[in-house]
Design an enzyme around this catalytic site. Structure first.
Site, PDB file in Angstrom:
ATOM      1  N   HIS A 122       0.836  -1.205   0.000  1.00 43.12           N
ATOM      2  CA  HIS A 122       0.000   0.000   0.000  1.00 43.12           C
ATOM      3  C   HIS A 122       0.867   1.251   0.000  1.00 43.12           C
ATOM      4  CE1 HIS A 122      -2.863   2.922   1.926  1.00 43.12           C
ATOM      5  NE2 HIS A 122      -3.657   2.373   1.031  1.00 43.12           N
ATOM      6  N   SER A 146      -6.290  -1.276  -6.042  1.00 42.29           N
ATOM      7  CA  SER A 146      -6.435  -1.789  -4.683  1.00 42.29           C
ATOM      8  C   SER A 146      -7.363  -2.997  -4.717  1.00 42.29           C
ATOM      9  CB  SER A 146      -6.958  -0.703  -3.734  1.00 42.29           C
ATOM     10  OG  SER A 146      -8.227  -0.239  -4.143  1.00 42.29           O
ATOM     11  N   ASP A 180      -6.478  14.714  -5.431  1.00 44.04           N
ATOM     12  CA  ASP A 180      -6.287  13.282  -5.223  1.00 44.04           C
ATOM     13  C   ASP A 180      -7.649  12.710  -4.862  1.00 44.04           C
ATOM     14  OD1 ASP A 180      -5.666  10.738  -4.313  1.00 44.04           O
ATOM     15  OD2 ASP A 180      -4.192  11.390  -2.834  1.00 44.04           O
ATOM     16  N   MET A 181      -8.122  11.749  -5.623  1.00 42.15           N
ATOM     17  CA  MET A 181      -9.458  11.231  -5.356  1.00 42.15           C
ATOM     18  C   MET A 181      -9.514   9.719  -5.519  1.00 42.15           C
ATOM     19  SD  MET A 181     -11.583  12.124  -8.823  1.00 42.15           S
ATOM     20  CE  MET A 181     -11.419  11.029 -10.255  1.00 42.15           C
ATOM     21  N   ALA A 182     -10.337   9.099  -4.686  1.00 40.10           N
ATOM     22  CA  ALA A 182     -10.713   7.715  -4.918  1.00 40.10           C
ATOM     23  C   ALA A 182     -11.780   7.707  -5.995  1.00 40.10           C
ATOM     24  CB  ALA A 182     -11.255   7.093  -3.629  1.00 40.10           C
ATOM     25  N   LYS A 230     -19.953   6.372 -14.096  1.00 41.18           N
ATOM     26  CA  LYS A 230     -18.733   7.108 -14.451  1.00 41.18           C
ATOM     27  C   LYS A 230     -17.577   6.708 -13.542  1.00 41.18           C
ATOM     28  CE  LYS A 230     -21.333  11.028 -16.288  1.00 41.18           C
ATOM     29  NZ  LYS A 230     -21.651  12.471 -16.175  1.00 41.18           N
TER      30      LYS A 230
END
Length: 343
Positions: A122, A146, A180-182, A230
């Site tokens: 990770h 992940s 920064d995005m999941a 999306k």
């Protein structure tokens, strides 16, 4: 300073506590220092899902040899602007940082640096690596796969991971623009953060083991993709670029983060770095970015908003606040970090 179940900790003190815990668990000092840098980067920006809340997990996996503590990492250049960084299943923070350094070098020489990371653990808040490139004057995208914890759009069982994407661009003598995005409504770490603070979550974040929306973070079985189909498409893209492209396990075959902490995870990540000077006048480009920021700030905010920010800017304002007040960390986590307990 304490408030409810939170303790406010000065950033350098928190970074040192985390580094010492990682070293005590068995992580080599150089790797522990870089990992602590990544963890404090997250906490000081309010991304608590990827900060100190993860420490017990990292320490336990280190103790159980779920990371290679003596990795033989190497960079394999495969073309003028491409390469593969072999992480040898070390903790991902150090691996992703080193791989980004190679991507930056390639971009300086040929205009583009595309580096895939083969087998690592990770790697935390991946915005750190995009910012790393922006601070070197480069534009960057980074993404990583992940383990399956997200139900596909229209489904009830998980297949893909949260598969985050980060982007950064340099500015003229300013903090880089960074977001920064999941690819989920929220990252899994947000569930952990809610658990640690005893807080409910919105029913749009996750589902229970029957596929029903839940507000109890302790009942969460899987997350939901952001923006429906999306977000689902974006997580597929990330999985292909950071996994299948490198010959690594994909989708539901990616090793679990939590089931067996003695098992290597064999994760992949993909860095794409662009040298602006190969595409036009670099100063003109930077001035365009500044103009964009200024114009966004000049837009009249909607009802309920104080300002219009560029994506990711709120985290920088949080960092300035925390620099004055200290970083709010659950008191039990601070007590753990100060204790001799490894995990």
């Amino acid at each position: 300073m304490e408030n409810e179940n939170l303790t406010y900790v000065e950033g350098e003190q928190l970074r040192q506590l985390m580094k010492e815990k990682l070293v005590a668990a068995g992580l080599p000092v150089a790797q522990a220092e870089k990992s602590a840098d990544l963890l404090i980067f997250a906490d000081e920006r309010g991304i608590h899902s990827h900060g100190a809340v993860r420490m017990r997990y990292y320490a336990e996996r280190i103790v159980k040899k779920g990371y290679n503590l003596e990795p033989q990492m190497k960079f394999e250049q495969t073309g003028p602007s491409t390469g593969v960084f072999h992480g040898d299943n070390a903790l991902g923070h150090f691996v992703a940082y080193e791989a980004m350094q190679h991507a930056i070098t390639l971009a300086k020489e040929s205009g583009i640096g595309a580096v895939g990371i083969y087998e690592m653990g990770h790697s935390g808040a991946i915005g750190y690596y995009a910012k790393q490139a922006a601070e070197a004057g480069m534009v960057a995208l980074t993404m990583c796969q992940s383990d399956p914890m997200v139900v596909p759009y229209g489904g009830t069982k998980p297949y893909y991971g949260t598969n985050p994407i980060a982007f950064a661009t340099p500015r003229v003598d300013e903090t880089p623009v960074l977001f920064d995005m999941a690819t989920t409504v929220q990252a899994w770490g947000k569930i952990l953060d809610a658990q640690s603070k005893g807080r409910a979550i919105p029913d749009t974040w996750a589902v229970d083991d029957k596929g029903h929306p839940t507000t109890d973070p302790n009942e969460v079985s899987a997350l939901l993709p952001m923006a429906g189909a999306k977000g689902y498409g974006l997580m597929m893209m990330v999985d292909i670029l950071a996994g299948s492209l490198l010959g690594l396990p994909h989708g539901m075959h990616v090793t679990s983060m939590y089931k067996d902490l003695s098992e290597y995870r064999r994760l992949g990540q993909f860095h794409l770095v662009i040298n602006p000077s190969f595409f036009g006048d670099q100063d003109a480009f930077l001035n365009k970015v500044e103009q964009m920021v200024k114009e966004l700030h000049q837009i009249q905010p909607a009802k309920g908003f104080d300002n219009v920010y560029y994506p990711g800017e709120i985290q920088e304002t949080v960092a300035k606040t925390y620099a004055q007040s200290g970083i709010p960390i659950p008191t039990d986590i601070v007590q753990y970090l100060e204790s001799p307990t490894l995990y």
